[in-house]
Design a protein around this motif. Sequence first.
Motif, PDB file in Angstrom:
ATOM      1  N   ALA A   1      -0.368 -10.845   3.041  1.00 21.33           N
ATOM      2  CA  ALA A   1      -0.502 -10.149   1.757  1.00 21.33           C
ATOM      3  C   ALA A   1       0.757  -9.342   1.430  1.00 21.33           C
ATOM      4  CB  ALA A   1      -1.722  -9.230   1.792  1.00 21.33           C
ATOM      5  N   GLY A   2       1.619  -9.137   2.416  1.00 27.66           N
ATOM      6  CA  GLY A   2       2.829  -8.342   2.204  1.00 27.66           C
ATOM      7  C   GLY A   2       2.518  -6.882   1.911  1.00 27.66           C
ATOM      8  N   SER A   3       1.460  -6.363   2.517  1.00 26.16           N
ATOM      9  CA  SER A   3       1.042  -4.986   2.214  1.00 26.16           C
ATOM     10  C   SER A   3       1.995  -3.949   2.804  1.00 26.16           C
ATOM     11  CB  SER A   3      -0.350  -4.713   2.789  1.00 26.16           C
ATOM     12  OG  SER A   3      -1.329  -5.336   2.029  1.00 26.16           O
ATOM     13  N   LYS A   4       2.276  -2.926   1.981  1.00 26.20           N
ATOM     14  CA  LYS A   4       3.038  -1.781   2.476  1.00 26.20           C
ATOM     15  C   LYS A   4       2.102  -0.596   2.714  1.00 26.20           C
ATOM     16  CE  LYS A   4       5.935  -1.806  -0.944  1.00 26.20           C
ATOM     17  NZ  LYS A   4       6.911  -1.624  -1.972  1.00 26.20           N
ATOM     18  N   PHE A   5       0.851  -0.758   2.249  1.00 27.61           N
ATOM     19  CA  PHE A   5      -0.108   0.347   2.339  1.00 27.61           C
ATOM     20  C   PHE A   5      -1.395  -0.128   3.006  1.00 27.61           C
ATOM     21  CE2 PHE A   5       2.632   0.973  -1.289  1.00 27.61           C
ATOM     22  CZ  PHE A   5       3.090   2.273  -1.080  1.00 27.61           C
ATOM     23  N   LEU A   6      -1.905   0.739   3.881  1.00 27.49           N
ATOM     24  CA  LEU A   6      -3.141   0.414   4.592  1.00 27.49           C
ATOM     25  C   LEU A   6      -4.076   1.622   4.545  1.00 27.49           C
ATOM     26  CD1 LEU A   6      -4.543  -1.642   6.621  1.00 27.49           C
ATOM     27  CD2 LEU A   6      -3.639  -0.162   8.400  1.00 27.49           C
ATOM     28  N   ILE A   7      -5.356   1.354   4.324  1.00 25.98           N
ATOM     29  CA  ILE A   7      -6.344   2.438   4.354  1.00 25.98           C
ATOM     30  C   ILE A   7      -7.304   2.146   5.499  1.00 25.98           C
ATOM     31  CG2 ILE A   7      -8.042   3.741   3.010  1.00 25.98           C
ATOM     32  CD1 ILE A   7      -6.777   2.421   0.490  1.00 25.98           C
ATOM     33  N   THR A   8      -7.537   3.160   6.342  1.00 28.07           N
ATOM     34  CA  THR A   8      -8.378   2.914   7.518  1.00 28.07           C
ATOM     35  C   THR A   8      -9.116   4.184   7.936  1.00 28.07           C
ATOM     36  OG1 THR A   8      -8.380   1.888   9.703  1.00 28.07           O
ATOM     37  CG2 THR A   8      -6.507   3.313   9.209  1.00 28.07           C
TER      38      THR A   8
END
Length: 648
Positions: A179-186
């Motif tokens: 997805a090429g994500s630069k942001f993650l929520i966890t």
Amino acid sequence: MVIEDVEALLREKRVFEPSVSFKEQANIKNEDVYKKASEDLESFWAENAEKLHWYKKWDKVLEWNLPYAKWFLNGKINACYNCVDRHIKEKGNKAAIIWEGELGETRVLTYIDLYREVNKFANVLRSIGVTRNDVVTIYMPMIPELVIAMLACARIGVPHSVVFSGFSASALQVRINDAGSKFLITVDGYYRRGNVVNAKDTVDEALKNTNVEKVIVYKRVGNQINLVENRDLWWHELMKDVPLYCEPVQADSEDLLFIMYTSGTTGKPKGVMHTTGGYMVGVNTTTRYIFDIKDNDIFWCTADIGWITGHSYIVYGPLSNCATILMYEGAPDYPSFDRFWEIIEKYKVTIFYTAPTAIRTFMKWGDEWVKKHDLSSLRLLGTVGEPINPDVWVWYYNTIGNGKCPIVDTWWQTETGMVLITPLPGITKLKPGSATFPFPGIVADVYDDNGNPMPPNEKGNLVIKTPWPSMLRGLYKDPERYVETYWSRYKDAYLTGDGAAKDEDGYFWLMGRMDDVLKVSGHRIGTMEVESAIVSHEKVAEAAVVGMPHEIKGESIFAYVILKEGIQPSKELEDDIKEHVKKTMGPIARPDNIVFVSDLPKTRSGKIMRRILRSLLTGGELGDVTTLRDPSIVDELKEKVKEKLGKT
Ligand code: WTA
């Protein structure tokens, strides 16, 4: 579960009609709806689209350049606004989410609560630099903040990619990178059967090799975690000083709403793309038609939001209908086997939607757990994810539904976004084990390999012949694979990958996957993915994985493994490989059985004949083995399988 004995299934002749009282109150009472939709597909969907809020109406309902569909062209819409804002004025104090934590905690978020949290969190996302060019990956368990995070993304027009919290670090990493994500929520952690699962440790491991710049961590358990400076940020701290309102983005109908990774026939997971307008119309409409949603319902879909069922029928479908959803954090057997029934009684759940594998488990645990509770609030039951055995259906109907609740057996896929084959509960005469008929406006058929319709009662490939609003718009960054996977076998129809038969009354009977995709306890797993995980073990040379029929799970994972030269098979090594798969993919992919073999049944061109590998497990006909490079291998495999299954 792959059903080979078509005749046995079609011998099922019991029919269950909706009660007069159910019918009278049903959202859809009139069969004309089928006719209307088939005569004028576009008006049918346009009328349903009117139920949503649009900043600007569409110019055109459908543009269909097979296999590419666009719906509600040039319409402007916001999914979050539809799920939250538009309910505030009249229903602001209605419960949107009733949440039960595994430890027994309860939280209720009204629509106003949800509105406030989503607005603030949308501002948080903006404050850390999230833009519409990003894809935000979300790796969270079943807590309200997962819904808040998804809706906040939708509010600012940023696609989310939710990864099931049971996936391992490397599975998460693959999805973040694709997805090429630069942001993650966890989260810091969560509870599973009373134990703390350290989700943040998994995240830290996954992020070793990604371009993630910022991680937002919600504190669920307060366990000890490692916060990386300049990267990891606490949810509660970010939420402290953001404004209470965030203007929703007026997204185009065809703007990406989310990506959902799912398994296919190759090792690499597919990023199924769903866009805003069509997806919202599809799930909003089906929630009203199939789940008969009403203002005072408490709707409990037991799926995890990490899968498509949760996206469509916990979040976007019910909330866009201003329904009250029940959300449960934990396991069905914690602390005891009646947890689900206790929850239904406690919150007076009216609609219950679960998977056949769960129902088979409840049957095994015994009726006494059910009987301890008053389930009279239930009025409608549903199932999804795999074929349901007729006897299991009848048990569900009598024991859980007390003989008064229609059952909607809903067939659909990550790719379809919404249910496509299903009863309409106030209309359809139900046959246990059949998902009955295509939803209004959907044309489905059963084809042979050459694209000819099969005669009644014969198994073939299930295909869909009309476009529908929430159909996938493609596979993320992989346009060719979209055409190749779904639209190359037949030129005029979408290939579902499922086997099915249509009976003489037009009922569809689903028979499980025809390809190398497994359904293990309702989870969709590609055999190739498991094979790659096994082969990444240092002592393994080659592996072939097939599904074995399993009474509770539907299918279980059975692996034939060739070890590298000089490595001796042992029980320890078997366990080690199982653990290795669990670590590489997650617990859902751990093989139940492994046999060590010297070779696999391959054709002269080197293709593994999986048919033989499957038949060896079921005792079915092996068929012609003379085309094998080494036909004698079959005897060895037979012996090994016998040894293995005799013992277990
Ligand atoms: C299977 C889940 C029989 C089917 C929503 C499909 C079913 C796959 C049913 C998609 C049903 C789903 N009866 N089989 N009612 N519902 N399936 O993408 O094999 O996780 O292709 O989506 O589940 O799985 P997925």
